[in-house]
Design a protein around this motif. Structure first.
Motif, short mmCIF file in Angstrom:
data_model
loop_
_atom_site.label_atom_id
_atom_site.label_comp_id
_atom_site.label_asym_id
_atom_site.label_seq_id
_atom_site.Cartn_x
_atom_site.Cartn_y
_atom_site.Cartn_z
N GLU B 73 -13.80 -3.02 5.23
CA GLU B 73 -13.44 -2.80 6.64
C GLU B 73 -12.31 -3.73 7.06
O GLU B 73 -11.35 -3.32 7.72
CB GLU B 73 -14.66 -3.12 7.52
CG GLU B 73 -15.28 -1.94 8.22
CD GLU B 73 -16.61 -2.35 8.83
OE1 GLU B 73 -16.61 -3.26 9.70
OE2 GLU B 73 -17.65 -1.80 8.40
N ARG B 76 -9.13 -2.65 5.53
CA ARG B 76 -8.59 -1.44 6.19
C ARG B 76 -7.95 -1.80 7.52
O ARG B 76 -6.85 -1.32 7.85
CB ARG B 76 -9.73 -0.43 6.38
CG ARG B 76 -9.36 0.84 7.14
CD ARG B 76 -8.28 1.65 6.45
NE ARG B 76 -8.74 2.11 5.14
CZ ARG B 76 -7.93 2.64 4.21
NH1 ARG B 76 -6.64 2.80 4.45
NH2 ARG B 76 -8.41 2.99 3.03
N GLU B 77 -8.63 -2.64 8.25
CA GLU B 77 -8.10 -3.02 9.55
C GLU B 77 -6.78 -3.78 9.38
O GLU B 77 -5.81 -3.54 10.11
CB GLU B 77 -9.11 -3.89 10.28
CG GLU B 77 -8.81 -4.01 11.76
CD GLU B 77 -9.67 -5.05 12.44
OE1 GLU B 77 -10.76 -5.36 11.91
OE2 GLU B 77 -9.22 -5.56 13.48
N ASN B 80 -4.07 -1.31 8.62
CA ASN B 80 -3.61 -0.55 9.79
C ASN B 80 -2.88 -1.43 10.80
O ASN B 80 -1.85 -1.04 11.33
CB ASN B 80 -4.80 0.13 10.47
CG ASN B 80 -5.37 1.23 9.59
OD1 ASN B 80 -4.68 1.77 8.72
ND2 ASN B 80 -6.65 1.54 9.79
N GLY B 159 -2.99 2.01 0.50
CA GLY B 159 -3.98 1.61 1.51
C GLY B 159 -4.75 0.39 1.03
O GLY B 159 -4.18 -0.67 0.83
N VAL B 160 -6.04 0.58 0.78
CA VAL B 160 -6.89 -0.53 0.37
C VAL B 160 -7.15 -0.45 -1.15
O VAL B 160 -7.59 0.58 -1.64
CB VAL B 160 -8.24 -0.51 1.11
CG1 VAL B 160 -9.16 -1.60 0.59
CG2 VAL B 160 -8.01 -0.67 2.61
N ASP B 235 -14.02 4.11 1.30
CA ASP B 235 -12.75 3.82 1.98
C ASP B 235 -11.79 3.00 1.11
O ASP B 235 -10.82 2.45 1.60
CB ASP B 235 -13.03 3.10 3.30
CG ASP B 235 -11.84 3.25 4.26
OD1 ASP B 235 -11.16 4.29 4.18
OD2 ASP B 235 -11.59 2.31 5.04
N ASP B 237 -8.93 3.09 -1.67
CA ASP B 237 -7.99 4.10 -2.15
C ASP B 237 -7.67 3.96 -3.63
O ASP B 237 -7.16 4.88 -4.26
CB ASP B 237 -6.68 4.00 -1.37
CG ASP B 237 -6.90 4.24 0.11
OD1 ASP B 237 -7.26 5.36 0.47
OD2 ASP B 237 -6.75 3.27 0.90
#
Lengths: 310, 486, 304
Positions: B73, B76-77, B80, B159-160, B235, B237
């Motif tokens: 998480e 991901r945050e 973004n 991404g992650v 989540d 990638d």
């Protein structure tokens, strides 16, 4: 115009006999048998099985060989045997052979067009597809001696060594040709694999298998060494597992697998850690279906070190 | 009787231990998530020990699924909110900053690496840590130049990235994973190996010091289950894994049917081929480097030696003599050539192979060097007259054990070298240029060292053919696993 | 001592040498850390292996006598010091040195054979050799004919060394390869083998007149040639790096290299020498530093 095309236009097998009865065309037509292509030969499936390929209207066009697991095994043996020789050919030579394939295809445009029409394509689509397939072979023929340059590197290492990285073919590649575009899809999947020196075993489109076998005949006469390309017709449902689990296959290339199928392939590929390349191609006529990155999908990068000294 | 050199000289090196005065280790380390150190959800910790003394160094968080969720998480945050919006050149500057900080604290990292993993300080100081800094430095420069690496393509991050690394080169593997991921604009969750978490956690402190936006790099510790939770996390990638082929296979299976990209750097059983026209003394040095570097805990170790029969006796004699001068012992002693085996478990594995080799009928040779009483140790070991069918020839031992075979023709050498499911690396020794290129092109592996062995550089792509892995790390080609191309 | 085989070696059995690999090996040697007891022992061992050398056109009898005194009394403040192995001088200083070293164990070594170039005829070289030996030289340091070597005339080089060896009689022969001129390690290796097979008791890197003189790298190549010759014949040939070894740290690295290449049997002045002049004082300063813990100044050590 070829017989096959005439037949297709009329879209009816009954008309064959009608045509044959016409005064200007009395001879009995010789029908073509569609077989497998393994190690440069055209065997029937060892299983003796076949399925009836029908026109969209439901008329039988041909009895197509339904390849078995053992046919696949034989094809892999042929591909493995052919691999080192094909990979060892000069890049220039491989380019010429691909170009030769384009020439041969051009020479038999009519046949391929009529076969596609027979298998359900409309005429304009068929013409466009055959043209694109020919041009695609020319495109990749041109890459034969260039992708190495674009994707290689001389690495400026800190120590006194000459260091370079260059692509090498993975080996034997299993190709699941797309269901659509029986010719263009097939050519688009095979060309980047073989231009890079891999040998391959291809499962042709189930809907349009005839193009692949006619294509095999063309390869047979265009200097592609026996075994470098092997083509099977058969059922994806039956063969997918074997394509992806065989221990002597280095990679699987596909483009239109359902997610469950893809999962199956990826799971079986674990047996020998084969690479699974699932191309996401929406438009077989676009650049996404022809670019040098697709060649690199079935290449390994090898890095070589050597001291620099007296 | 064959003449040999007597190395038991009256002049012996006094102990020369690297000072540990300046090393500060906490009693306990938490996970590094979102830029802060946070305790594991379960409240559980496990010990990390010094394999040379079997003494506890510290304890680290035992992370479970909840911690993995939290870390992903956070990544991901960070992706973004910060990292995907960060100008590429600025991303690069963060990496340069990390590279510099590592150079400044190189000695500290080297000592901790040797304490936690058992590798000789000579190697952690001259190989591991300098390469770590170099790796960050190299990829830093790529951050704003990615379009040049992929002609005619638009490049975007994935991404992650979930990254799982092994215990043989703890910090170096962290650098191999983090640097290209960040340069390409991804955020990461890194899980260090169970037995060697400390330098990664010190790296977390350094990353804090570098002011990297919170969550861009998250480091969580744990064992196999922690890694599994990371692999399974929906989540994530991309998964980058370095470790055994066995675990690589499990990961590949886990990832089947998902859209996650992956790179795997797995096992190896490399052939090191010595031709009669080689620079034999340097070849012997290359054999030594090939198999005894880092106690043989090296996936690309030259663990199968092939010597051309006409020079076999000469090479073996030289090799034995050179081996006699190798010093096994305290990893922190600057003169130690071969440190401690990383764990009790690994030592058991190596010893079982040594038994197997003898049972299989290969001829055992070990040097006579003294070993410390406590800790996990293994003498440099040869198996002469090994054959292709022996398990010690087929299986990765991951220790200082070399299986020796002879060959007559180049063709035979190539055939035997390639007769393995692995394809990570290989070595060729010959003074004849044409022969070198012939053999290097025939060896089916991702790295080939000709007239050298076990050289590494951030600019040089590394990775395996066949069951040795998927994808490349390092160099220009090491960018590909961390980008989407359109 | 086993007799040397009096023919050229078969070079097919001589391995080539890779320069980068040699440098890699030396990087490991120089990474060795020699501390405390092992350092003192090494410093003393190095002293005992010194060929204290003066090879200068300005040399005088007085200077040679001072050097010989130094050879016998390295630093009288320190007990338990060894003497150096030898004093090395030009031919016309042999008798001076012989006299000055009378009654000591320090050997007299003389350069000969038109040192440092060797550019004269064989008969003159032999005459010079016989002369220095008759005047008391225990050891003769000859130079090889590099021109002939480069021309590929290995038989000539071999025969010349064999002839000088014969002219030496009981005196030990050190053969200077002048590695700084040989350019490649392959040449160094080949010249080493020619010298050993022709009867050299020692092989030596340099005259000190050509740069680069001794290096760890070239010394490794020669030590490996010595080892392989020993493997083959059982005869132990000595090694003498000379020129450019001016400090104790470097000298210790040579000893590490020696220990890890040739081991126990060679760790003696009988088989290993340093050709140097300023090295002695640095070794002494380091010994004093090790004993007292205080860093030293050269002003407190006699320069001879």
């Amino acid at each position: 115009m070829s017989k096959a095309r005439k037949i297709a236009k009329n879209d009816s097998l009954e008309l064959i006999s009608a045509a044959q009865n016409k005064a200007e065309d009395k001879r009995l037509e010789v029908l073509k048998t569609y077989k497998l292509y393994i190690g440069g030969a055209f065997p029937r499936t060892e299983s003796g099985r076949y399925w009836k390929l029908k026109t969209p209207a439901g008329k039988v066009i041909a009895n197509v060989s339904r390849a078995s697991r053992k046919d696949f095994r034989n094809a892999v043996v042929a591909a493995r045997r052919a691999f080192s020789g094909w990979a060892a050919k000069t890049a220039y030579n491989r380019g010429q052979i691909l170009y030769r394939m384009a020439e041969m295809l051009e020479g038999r445009r009519e046949q391929f067009i009529s076969e596609l029409v027979l298998q359900g394509s409309n005429e304009n689509e068929a013409v466009r597809e055959v043209n694109a397939a020919i041009d695609r072979l020319v495109y990749y023929a041109g890459w034969a001696d260039k992708y190495q340059q674009v994707f290689s590197a001389v690495n400026p290492v800190q120590s006194s060594h000459f260091n370079f990285s260059l692509p090498e073919p993975m080996g034997v590649v299993a190709v699941i040709a797309p269901e659509s575009h029986g010719l263009l899809g097939l050519v688009s999947c095979i060309a980047p694999v073989i231009v890079g020196g891999n040998s391959c075993v291809v499962l042709s489109s189930e809907k349009q298998p005839l193009s692949s076998i006619t294509f095999a005949e063309l390869m047979e006469s265009s200097d592609v060494p026996a075994g470098a390309i092997n083509i099977l017709t058969g059922f994806r449902e039956e063969l997918l597992e074997h394509f992806s689990s065989h221990m002597d296959v280095n990679a699987v290339v596909s483009s239109d697998l359902e997610s469950a199928e893809l999962k199956e392939v990826q799971s079986s590929a674990v047996s020998n850690l084969k690479r699974v390349i699932n191309l996401k191609i929406k438009d077989w006529f676009s650049d996404e279906a022809q670019n040098p990155y697709l060649i690199m999908e079935t290449q390994e990068i090898k890095t070589t070190w050597h001291p620099i000294g007296l | 009787m064959e003449r040999r050199i007597e190395f038991n000289t009256s002049w012996q090196y006094s102990p020369a231990p690297e000072s540990t005065d300046h090393i500060v280790l906490s009693k306990r380390y938490d996970n590094f998530i979102g830029g802060a150190f946070v305790p594991p959800a379960s409240g559980k910790y496990f010990d990390t020990i010094n394999p040379a003394t079997e003494e506890k160094l510290s304890e680290v968080a035992l992370s479970d699924e909840a911690d993995v969720n939290r870390a992903v998480e956070s990544a991901r945050e960070a992706f973004n909110r910060y990292w995907s919006k960060c100008l590429p050149a600025e991303r690069g500057k963060y990496l340069y900053r990390i590279a510099r900080l590592i150079q400044e604290r190189a000695r500290e990292f080297a000592v901790i690496e040797s304490l936690d993993g058992g590798k000789p300080i000579r190697e952690s100081r001259t190989v591991d840590i300098p390469l770590v800094a170099a790796h960050f430095f190299y990829y830093a420069g790529w951050a704003d130049k990615l379009e040049y690496a992929f002609p005619n393509r638009r490049v975007s991050p994935l991404g992650v990235a979930g990254q799982i690394i092994p215990w043989n080169f703890p910090l170096l593997m962290a650098a191999w994973k983090i640097a290209p991921a960040l340069a390409c604009g991804n955020t990461v969750v890194l899980k260090p190996a169970e037995t060697t978490p400390l330098t990664a956690l010190k790296l977390a402190e350094l990353i804090q010091e570098a002011d990297l936006p919170p969550g861009v790099v998250n480091i969580i510790t744990g064992a196999g289950e922690t890694g599994q939770a990371l692999v399974r996390h929906p989540d994530v990638d991309k998964i980058a894994f370095t470790g055994s082929t066995e675990v690589g296979r499990i990961i590949q299976k886990e990832l089947a049917g998902t859209n996650k990209k992956y790179t795997l750097e797995l096992g190896g059983k490399a052939a090191n081929i010595i031709f009669e026209d080689a620079a034999l003394d340097q070849a012997v040095e290359g054999i030594i480097n090939g198999i005894f570097f880092n106690q043989g805990h090296v996936c690309c170790a030259g663990s199968r030696l092939f010597v051309q029969e006409s020079v076999a006796d000469t090479v073996i004699r030289k090799l034995k003599d050179r081996m006699e001068s190798l010093i096994v012992g305290n990893p922190l002693d600057k003169n130690t050539d071969i440190g401690a085996i990383n764990s009790r478990q690994q030592l058991d594995t190596i010893n079982s192979y040594i038994e197997i080799g003898q049972k299989e009928g290969a001829e055992l040779y070990q040097t006579s060097c003294p070993l410390p009483e406590r800790g996990y140790w293994c003498r440099p070991t040869l198996f002469l007259n090994a054959s292709q069918s022996h398990r010690i020839v087929q299986e990765e031992i991951f220790g200082p054990v070399l299986a020796v075979q002879t060959f007559r023709t180049a063709e035979e050498a190539i055939e035997k070298a390639n007769n393995t499911p692995y394809g990570l690396s290989g070595g060729v020794w010959s003074d004849k240029g044409a022969k070198v290129f012939k053999i290097t092109s025939k060896i089916r592996s991702g790295v080939v060292w000709a007239n050298t062995y076990n050289k590494f550089d951030p600019t040089a792509p590394f990775g395996g053919y066949k069951e040795s892995g998927v994808g490349r790390e390092g160099g220009l080609h090491g960018l590909l696993p961390y980008v989407n191309l359109a | 001592m086993a007799a040397a085989t009096q023919t050229l070696p078969d070079f097919r059995y001589s391995p080539v040498v890779d320069q980068v690999g040699v440098a890699d090996r030396i990087a490991r040697v120089t990474a060795r850390s020699i501390k405390k007891e092992s350092k003192i022992e090494a410093l003393k061992l190095a002293l005992s292996m010194l060929d204290l050398t003066t090879l200068d056109a300005k040399d005088t009898a007085g200077k040679v006598r001072q050097l010989c005194y130094k050879a016998r009394h390295l630093h009288d403040d320190l007990p338990d010091l060894p003497t150096v192995a030898a004093v090395c001088v030009y031919p016309n200083m042999v008798s001076v040195a012989k006299k000055a070293l009378e009654g000591s164990t320090v050997k007299v070594a003389s350069v000969a054979t038109a040192f440092p170039t060797g550019m004269t005829s064989l008969d003159i070289k032999l005459e010079e050799t016989r002369r220095v030996v008759s005047e008391g030289a225990d050891e003769v340091d000859m130079v090889i004919s590099r021109g002939r070597f480069f021309a590929g005339d290995y038989n000539y080089v071999f025969d010349e060394i064999a002839a000088v060896k014969e002219a030496c009689g009981q005196a030990h022969l050190k053969v200077i390869l002048e590695t700084g001129e040989l350019e490649t390690y392959d040449n160094v290796r080949r010249a080493s083998e020619i010298a050993m097979y022709a009867g050299a008791d020692f092989i030596k890197t340099s005259t000190g007149k050509v740069k680069p003189a001794a290096t760890l790298e070239v010394t490794l190549v020669m030590l490996e040639a010595i080892r392989d010759y020993y493997y083959q014949t059982g005869r132990m040939v000595g090694m003498k790096p000379a020129g450019g070894i001016s400090n104790a740290k470097l000298a210790i690295q040579y000893l590490v290299l020696l220990k890890e290449t040739l081991g126990e049997a060679w760790m003696t002045p009988q088989y290993f020498r340093f050709g140097a002049s300023s090295l002695a004082n640095d070794l002494l300063m380091q010994i004093v530093k090790q004993k007292t813990g205080i860093y030293q100044s050269i002003d407190y050590f006699s320069k001879d």
